[in-house]
Motif scaffolding. Sequence first.
Motif, mmCIF file in Angstrom:
data_model
loop_
_atom_site.group_PDB
_atom_site.id
_atom_site.type_symbol
_atom_site.label_atom_id
_atom_site.label_comp_id
_atom_site.label_asym_id
_atom_site.label_seq_id
_atom_site.Cartn_x
_atom_site.Cartn_y
_atom_site.Cartn_z
ATOM 1 N N ARG A 138 14.416 69.914 59.640
ATOM 2 C CA ARG A 138 14.534 70.949 60.695
ATOM 3 C C ARG A 138 15.847 70.878 61.557
ATOM 4 N N ALA A 139 16.554 69.730 61.770
ATOM 5 C CA ALA A 139 17.671 69.668 62.347
ATOM 6 C C ALA A 139 18.786 70.665 61.973
ATOM 7 N N ALA A 140 18.892 70.480 60.427
ATOM 8 C CA ALA A 140 20.012 71.355 59.664
ATOM 9 C C ALA A 140 19.488 72.658 59.614
ATOM 10 N N GLY A 141 18.264 72.991 59.991
ATOM 11 C CA GLY A 141 17.712 74.614 59.827
ATOM 12 C C GLY A 141 17.585 74.952 58.523
ATOM 13 N N ALA A 142 16.848 73.826 57.905
ATOM 14 C CA ALA A 142 16.673 74.206 56.284
ATOM 15 C C ALA A 142 15.506 74.853 56.099
ATOM 16 N N ARG A 143 15.421 75.538 55.305
ATOM 17 C CA ARG A 143 14.200 76.333 54.825
ATOM 18 C C ARG A 143 13.993 76.154 53.388
ATOM 19 N N ARG A 144 14.638 76.250 52.491
ATOM 20 C CA ARG A 144 14.470 76.193 50.870
ATOM 21 C C ARG A 144 14.789 74.809 50.721
ATOM 22 N N ILE A 145 13.868 73.726 50.121
ATOM 23 C CA ILE A 145 14.385 72.330 49.967
ATOM 24 C C ILE A 145 13.719 71.908 48.545
#
Length: 247
Positions: free
Chosen positions: A36-43
């Motif tokens: 979330r802190a990195a703004g990740a969406r696709r993991i």
Amino acid sequence: MTQAFRLFGDFAHRYDLHTPPDHYRDDHAFVLDEFRAAGARRILDVGCGTGVFVEKALTAGLDAHGIDAAPAMVAQAERRLGPGRAAVQAMEEIGGGPALDGICALSWVINYAANADAAIAILRRMYGAMAPGGRLLLQCAHAPNMQAAVFEDREPGADGTPDDVVFLFQFAPLGPDQVKARYVYAGKSAGELLWEEHALNIANAELLARLAGRVGFSGVRIYGSWRRDPLGGSVSAWVVADRGAAA
């Protein structure tokens, strides 16, 4: 990871009994917070096992996928997640799909790399598979702090019978970055017994952090646990790093 282990094969359908999903709730929450802190969406969850973390990531709103080298573990993950979320793929083969915002490898998956050269090749693939600004999280064994203690977990059986599943494990350091992991699984009511040794390599958080920096990851940091404390006496550490944003 080319060697086949019965713990992840013949006994994959028992994995969630001796390693219940709730055991790693704090680690999972830590990974989700970092994404979330990195703004990740696709993991991508590397070594996703039975799909427990992928399921949590999906619930948290991420576009999560998992890979695992063990077909039997992926079969268990598909039962949990449905089709299309988990695939049989070794970490040495990462890449080829849409760019990822985050990659994680929990539960010492990275330590199944054969040696430092193999780990570098895997890290390069991870770097190449990520979009600029993506985040990498690797949970690794840390051999220098291990004392070869023997641990025991007792868990309910499939039918809820108390203490029906017994899991013994020992992590014996063989040097500054190698560990021999010994596992004994017993399912008493089912008459099941397994004993197995796993070689864990690159089992040193400081070494792994240096390798991540060598392949281009930036902001590399080491935590002793999900609490984000210093490495200290931890035997299970986190290496967290970022793929630099595009100029």
